[in-house]
Design a protein around this motif. Structure first.
Motif, PDB file in Angstrom:
ATOM      1  N   GLU A 534       9.343  -7.717   4.165  1.00 17.94           N
ATOM      2  CA  GLU A 534       9.989  -7.885   5.464  1.00 17.94           C
ATOM      3  C   GLU A 534       9.331  -8.988   6.281  1.00 17.94           C
ATOM      4  O   GLU A 534       9.993  -9.709   7.023  1.00 17.94           O
ATOM      5  CB  GLU A 534       9.950  -6.570   6.236  1.00 17.94           C
ATOM      6  N   ILE A 535       7.995  -9.111   6.152  1.00 19.68           N
ATOM      7  CA  ILE A 535       7.274 -10.100   6.965  1.00 19.68           C
ATOM      8  C   ILE A 535       7.354 -11.491   6.335  1.00 19.68           C
ATOM      9  O   ILE A 535       7.729 -12.469   6.983  1.00 19.68           O
ATOM     10  CB  ILE A 535       5.812  -9.671   7.151  1.00 19.68           C
ATOM     11  N   LYS A 536       7.001 -11.584   5.050  1.00 16.88           N
ATOM     12  CA  LYS A 536       6.889 -12.884   4.386  1.00 16.88           C
ATOM     13  C   LYS A 536       8.073 -13.212   3.498  1.00 16.88           C
ATOM     14  O   LYS A 536       8.200 -14.342   3.021  1.00 16.88           O
ATOM     15  CB  LYS A 536       5.610 -12.925   3.549  1.00 16.88           C
ATOM     16  N   GLY A 537       8.885 -12.242   3.185  1.00 14.43           N
ATOM     17  CA  GLY A 537      10.001 -12.488   2.293  1.00 14.43           C
ATOM     18  C   GLY A 537       9.666 -12.322   0.830  1.00 14.43           C
ATOM     19  O   GLY A 537      10.542 -12.435  -0.035  1.00 14.43           O
ATOM     20  N   ARG A 538       8.446 -12.112   0.502  1.00 12.61           N
ATOM     21  CA  ARG A 538       8.006 -11.893  -0.879  1.00 12.61           C
ATOM     22  C   ARG A 538       6.753 -11.010  -0.849  1.00 12.61           C
ATOM     23  O   ARG A 538       6.092 -10.882   0.187  1.00 12.61           O
ATOM     24  CB  ARG A 538       7.693 -13.208  -1.578  1.00 12.61           C
ATOM     25  N   ALA A 539       6.436 -10.420  -1.987  1.00 10.51           N
ATOM     26  CA  ALA A 539       5.272  -9.520  -2.104  1.00 10.51           C
ATOM     27  C   ALA A 539       4.383 -10.008  -3.233  1.00 10.51           C
ATOM     28  O   ALA A 539       4.879 -10.489  -4.268  1.00 10.51           O
ATOM     29  CB  ALA A 539       5.731  -8.092  -2.367  1.00 10.51           C
ATOM     30  N   ALA A 540       3.102  -9.893  -3.036  1.00  8.86           N
ATOM     31  CA  ALA A 540       2.139 -10.290  -4.066  1.00  8.86           C
ATOM     32  C   ALA A 540       1.887  -9.123  -5.018  1.00  8.86           C
ATOM     33  O   ALA A 540       2.133  -7.956  -4.698  1.00  8.86           O
ATOM     34  CB  ALA A 540       0.829 -10.733  -3.418  1.00  8.86           C
ATOM     35  N   PHE A 541       1.399  -9.481  -6.211  1.00 10.28           N
ATOM     36  CA  PHE A 541       1.063  -8.443  -7.184  1.00 10.28           C
ATOM     37  C   PHE A 541      -0.072  -7.570  -6.633  1.00 10.28           C
ATOM     38  O   PHE A 541      -1.003  -8.095  -5.995  1.00 10.28           O
ATOM     39  CB  PHE A 541       0.624  -9.074  -8.496  1.00 10.28           C
ATOM     40  N   PRO A 542      -0.030  -6.269  -6.856  1.00  4.67           N
ATOM     41  CA  PRO A 542      -1.092  -5.389  -6.329  1.00  4.67           C
ATOM     42  C   PRO A 542      -2.414  -5.643  -7.039  1.00  4.67           C
ATOM     43  O   PRO A 542      -2.482  -6.301  -8.084  1.00  4.67           O
ATOM     44  CB  PRO A 542      -0.557  -3.985  -6.606  1.00  4.67           C
ATOM     45  N   GLY A 543      -3.458  -5.057  -6.471  1.00  6.33           N
ATOM     46  CA  GLY A 543      -4.788  -5.226  -7.047  1.00  6.33           C
ATOM     47  C   GLY A 543      -5.022  -4.335  -8.256  1.00  6.33           C
ATOM     48  O   GLY A 543      -4.160  -3.556  -8.692  1.00  6.33           O
ATOM     49  N   LEU A 544      -6.245  -4.448  -8.782  1.00 11.66           N
ATOM     50  CA  LEU A 544      -6.588  -3.688  -9.977  1.00 11.66           C
ATOM     51  C   LEU A 544      -6.632  -2.192  -9.704  1.00 11.66           C
ATOM     52  O   LEU A 544      -6.357  -1.388 -10.603  1.00 11.66           O
ATOM     53  CB  LEU A 544      -7.955  -4.168 -10.509  1.00 11.66           C
ATOM     54  N   ASP A 545      -6.938  -1.801  -8.470  1.00  9.39           N
ATOM     55  CA  ASP A 545      -6.997  -0.362  -8.166  1.00  9.39           C
ATOM     56  C   ASP A 545      -5.620   0.291  -8.296  1.00  9.39           C
ATOM     57  O   ASP A 545      -5.489   1.404  -8.820  1.00  9.39           O
ATOM     58  CB  ASP A 545      -7.564  -0.151  -6.754  1.00  9.39           C
ATOM     59  N   VAL A 546      -4.569  -0.416  -7.856  1.00  8.97           N
ATOM     60  CA  VAL A 546      -3.210   0.136  -7.975  1.00  8.97           C
ATOM     61  C   VAL A 546      -2.806   0.242  -9.441  1.00  8.97           C
ATOM     62  O   VAL A 546      -2.180   1.227  -9.876  1.00  8.97           O
ATOM     63  CB  VAL A 546      -2.224  -0.736  -7.190  1.00  8.97           C
ATOM     64  N   LEU A 547      -3.170  -0.781 -10.235  1.00  8.13           N
ATOM     65  CA  LEU A 547      -2.833  -0.734 -11.663  1.00  8.13           C
ATOM     66  C   LEU A 547      -3.531   0.439 -12.344  1.00  8.13           C
ATOM     67  O   LEU A 547      -2.949   1.111 -13.209  1.00  8.13           O
ATOM     68  CB  LEU A 547      -3.238  -2.054 -12.325  1.00  8.13           C
ATOM     69  N   ILE A 548      -4.768   0.698 -11.958  1.00  6.19           N
ATOM     70  CA  ILE A 548      -5.501   1.830 -12.559  1.00  6.19           C
ATOM     71  C   ILE A 548      -4.892   3.158 -12.106  1.00  6.19           C
ATOM     72  O   ILE A 548      -4.821   4.120 -12.887  1.00  6.19           O
ATOM     73  CB  ILE A 548      -6.991   1.726 -12.197  1.00  6.19           C
ATOM     74  N   TYR A 549      -4.432   3.227 -10.847  1.00  2.00           N
ATOM     75  CA  TYR A 549      -3.763   4.452 -10.397  1.00  2.00           C
ATOM     76  C   TYR A 549      -2.499   4.718 -11.215  1.00  2.00           C
ATOM     77  O   TYR A 549      -2.187   5.870 -11.560  1.00  2.00           O
ATOM     78  CB  TYR A 549      -3.409   4.335  -8.915  1.00  2.00           C
ATOM     79  N   LEU A 550      -1.742   3.655 -11.528  1.00  2.00           N
ATOM     80  CA  LEU A 550      -0.545   3.825 -12.352  1.00  2.00           C
ATOM     81  C   LEU A 550      -0.907   4.279 -13.762  1.00  2.00           C
ATOM     82  O   LEU A 550      -0.209   5.108 -14.363  1.00  2.00           O
ATOM     83  CB  LEU A 550       0.235   2.513 -12.404  1.00  2.00           C
TER      84      LEU A 550
END
Length: 858
Positions: A534-550
């Motif tokens: 909503e703010i920038k129009g695009r989203a960056a890839f999440p960090g390593l912590d989010v990948l480990i949570y998945l």
């Protein structure tokens, strides 16, 4: 009287001011209440009367700051010069052995200064001391019972005749010249030498008799079998021969001697096992605390009382056979021991025994003959005998009053330090994340696992009522701790891998709380992505912590269900990552490939079709090829056919292609690609292409029966057939591409895809307003997350700075008060001494004037 009364009143007033009343007024008690608990926020609770905190602060400054102020000019320091005292790499046994060797070396060096006859052989009564120490010829005075009670004439005359008869006998013998009579001392020495010679002769005779007896016994054993009684043949025939047992009897006897089944113990319940484990850990913790405080094991055991010589010791029970093999080596005791403390005690005991033997030999000359019946110690002077009796009595008292030998201070300190270095066996469940982090920080992976296991065992839900809530909190804290480990540089993946087992155990115990905690984490990730879009129009890839949570979500919960409250949101989150996060760097490619691997793990059993997965793999192949005007396929967002990042995985260096080692991508490369060289970066690009091709091969194996697969895999087929061969990749990648194309050609069109009937689309309800949640308002409106964090840190720094300045100002005021008190005490002492001097001078002046008047009158 007035001053004393004033002091008493002042002391009473001061006492009332310092000590609060036992029952304070409830309206004066200050209470800071906390409405609700917030994670990560420090609580400041204080209950008590106003002024109590100031008294505590003064007391603390008196114990710390005032002590440093008084010791500011002192420079004397106690230095511990013991070998290896603070070296943790050396074991306590090595320390003690080295200290013992240094002590012996120091003593030998001191002795060698004055030792002038090193090669001289020492003797005692003509015998070598080295031979005596071998204990080959031990004179046992107690076994000399043959001649006991028999007194010679010379001995009787010397004792009861006063020695005069012996003197006269020498002079009255006929045929000899009269010799000079011997003195009493010479006569006594002659008698002692003669008695010793007779004693040696008796000992020799006794030994010869023992040797002959042993020889006779051995000869008797040799001929004993010849005298044994032999039964005649007639007697043998008369004896009835026993019948041989048949097969049935043998089987019956074997069955009788077979092992019978024993009833086993019943299986214990989970609650009983938890109670036993908690009791075991408490016992181990008590043992560790005892060792840490330096207490001995046998403090509570009753010590044996003093036993008299007439005690028969009827109640003696041998609990343990602690006998040791006794041997001699080079004239010294060589005793096998298991415990180094026992070895040290034995060495100390042998040294004390040798010192006692040396003292006795120097005092009496022959300690073994002091108890013999023909001893002549009563002929010595009365003074020497009295002194010897006093020394012996003192030694006996010391032996009776001496406590049991305790281990040395060094060993005790070593054991105490070892106990302090051990992990505690019991842990309380942490109430906050900071408390858990303090428990686990600074420890190895194995120690962290042990701490978490012991927390679970000590706070099992069956042991207390509130333990369930504590362990539920522990699950959330462990999730947060794993996220912190993943954000480190480099990430501690080994510890995360081990902690997943503990998370799984807690998830099996509390599945509802675990699912809600993981859903909360995934919800935050999705909300952050939506806010950034909503703010920038695009989203960056999440960090390593989010990948480990998945990754952890797929381990903790089943992924094959049609719908799951945790796994389904995780699949939606991963699909949004692959479709809404544009690939702008090599790290994004690695993260996206990791998400693709997670997708395949999630759907490996259910075999659901994931279009985002195929689209992302096609995009990865696109950015690994050079740009073409007409690619022949269509790319879907977030990939673009042309642009700055359209050739992100393209490798043009031939040398880097030849030196590329075929291996997978480690997860640590997600955060560690900034400092890589160009060659390493090219190798990582080729590894990304290899991983992408392997994932495509797995997708073909999984979705091989899907009717619409050729249409879905058309972009991949075009890339592999037309564009990838032009890049000149290594031979391994080319062979992998050919195998994938071969599998695609082998899969024919067997079925037509199902198509829904065309129907008029349902229009959206336009009267429903679109609500957008406004998150930024107030003073911080318009600021980014980094700016808010910066302002928060500035505010925190100001607050801490003010607190530090306030504490420093209070410390200076406290020191100023102490200095003023010292100055006033010195001034009062000086005034008192000056006043005393003036009074003494006035007294002297008065005395002098009185004396002067007296002289004047005279």
């Amino acid at each position: 009287m007035g001053k004393a009364r004033g002091k008493a009143l002042g002391s009473r007033a001061g006492g009332r001011k310092a000590k609060p009343p036992a029952n304070p007024n409830p309206f004066e008690v200050k209470i800071n209440r906390q409405k609700f608990q917030i994670l990560g926020r420090k609580t400041r609770h204080d209950v008590g009367l106003p002024g109590i905190s100031r008294a505590k602060a003064i007391k603390k400054r008196t114990q710390t700051l005032l002590k440093e102020y008084k010791e500011r000019d002192k420079s004397n320091v106690f230095t511990d010069k013991r070998f290896g005292e603070y070296n943790t790499k050396i074991s306590p046994e090595e320390k003690m052995m080295k200290r013992f060797a240094l002590e012996r070396q120091r003593n030998n060096e001191k002795k060698s200064i004055y030792n002038l006859n090193e090669d001289e052989e020492l003797t005692h009564y003509g015998q070598s001391l080295a031979d005596i120490e071998k204990f080959n010829d031990i004179v046992d005075s107690d076994s000399d019972t043959e001649e006991r009670g028999m007194l010679s004439a010379e001995l009787t005359a010397s004792h009861f005749g006063g020695g005069g008869g012996l003197l006269r006998k020498k002079a009255s013998e006929p045929g000899e010249e009269e010799e000079k009579p011997k003195s009493r001392k010479e006569l006594i020495e002659e008698l002692i030498a003669k008695s010793k010679q007779e004693k040696r002769e008796r000992q020799t005779q006794r030994e010869n008799a023992l040797e002959l007896t042993e020889k006779l016994d051995s000869d008797w054993k040799e001929i004993q079998f010849l005298l044994s009684h032999k039964t005649s043949k007639l007697e043998k025939k008369n004896k009835e021969e026993k019948p041989k047992p048949d097969a049935y009897d043998i089987m019956v006897r074997e069955l009788g001697f077979e092992m019978k089944a024993q009833p086993s113990d019943r299986m214990k319940t989970e609650e009983e096992l938890a109670e036993e484990e908690q009791a075991r850990l408490k016992k181990l913790e008590a043992d560790r605390l005892r060792r840490m405080l330096g207490k001995e094991e046998d403090e509570n055991v009753k010590k044996p009382k003093h036993m008299s010589a007439d005690d028969l010791n009827d109640g003696f029970v041998l609990d343990k056979d602690d006998r040791r093999l006794l041997s001699y080596k080079d004239g010294k005791i060589n005793q096998e021991m298991d415990d180094p403390n026992e070895e040290e005690q034995a060495q100390e005991g042998s040294e004390e025994d040798s010192e006692r033997e040396g003292d006795k030999e120097s005092d009496t000359g022959d300690s073994e003959e002091s108890d013999a019946p023909d001893s002549h110690s009563d002929l010595e002077s009365d003074v020497d005998s009295e002194e010897e009796d006093i020394v012996r009595e003192n030694q006996k008292k010391k032996q009776l009053q001496a406590p049991e030998k305790k281990p040395s201070d060094a060993n005790q300190k070593a054991r105490m330090e070892a106990a302090r270095s051990e992990l505690p066996y019991t842990f309380a469940a942490p109430d906050s994340y900071e408390e858990l982090k303090s428990l686990l920080s600074g420890k190895t992976t194995e120690q962290q696992l042990v701490v978490v296991e012991r927390i679970q065992k000590c706070n099992h839900p069956s042991l207390a009522v509130g333990n369930k809530a504590k362990l539920e909190k522990l699950f959330g804290f462990l999730l947060e701790y794993i996220g912190d480990l993943a954000t480190k540089a480099p990430p501690d993946l080994k510890t995360i891998d081990k902690l997943v087992v503990q998370l799984y155990n807690l998830c099996q115990m509390f599945p509802e709380f675990a699912s809600s905690s993981v859903k909360f984490v995934l919800r935050d990730v999705v909300h952050e992505m939506e806010e950034m879009i909503e703010i920038k129009g695009r989203a960056a890839f999440p960090g390593l912590d989010v990948l480990i949570y998945l990754k952890i979500t797929g381990i903790l919960f089943p992924t094959s269900d049609f719908w799951h409250p945790v796994v389904t949101p995780a699949l939606v989150c991963m699909s949004q990552i692959l479709t809404k996060c544009p690939v702008t760097s090599l790290q994004d490619v690695v993260k996206g490939l990791f998400v693709c691997c997670l997708f395949l793990e999630y759907v490996s059993l259910s075999q659901r079709f994931v279009p985002e997965l195929i689209n992302f793999l096609a995009g990865v192949l696109h950015i690994a090829t050079p740009n073409k005007g007409t690619p022949g396929y269509t790319l879907v967002h977030p990939f673009k056919p042309l642009g700055r990042n359209s050739e992100l995985l393209l490798v043009s260096d031939k040398e880097d292609m030849d030196t590329w080692p075929k291996k997978g991508l480690p997860l640590s490369k997600v955060n560690g690609l900034k400092d890589c060289s160009e060659t390493e970066t090219n190798h990582i690009r080729l590894s990304c292409v290899s991983v992408c091709l392997n994932l495509i091969k797995r997708c073909l194996a999984m979705y091989g029966t899907l009717p619409s697969l050729p249409e879905i895999m058309k972009p991949v087929k075009v890339l592999l057939k037309e564009h990838i061969p032009e890049c000149g990749h290594p031979r391994e990648l080319q062979e992998l591409c050919q195998s994938i194309l071969q599998e695609m050609e082998n899969q024919g069109k067997n079925y037509q895809p199902l198509v829904c009937e065309k129907s008029k689309p349902v229009p959206l309800k336009l009267f429903t307003p679109k609500l957008v949640k406004v998150l930024e308002f107030g003073r911080k409106q318009g600021s980014s997350k980094e700016e808010q964090e910066r302002k928060r840190l500035i505010h925190k720094h100001k607050r801490e700075f003010k607190g530090a300045v306030r504490e420093i100002r209070k410390d200076n005021q406290f020191l100023a008060r102490m200095q003023l008190t010292e100055i006033m005490e010195r001034d009062s002492e000086r005034k008192r001494k000056v006043k005393q001097l003036f009074s003494s001078l006035a007294t002297q002046e008065g005395e002098w004037k009185a004396l002067k008047r007296k002289k004047f009158k005279k």
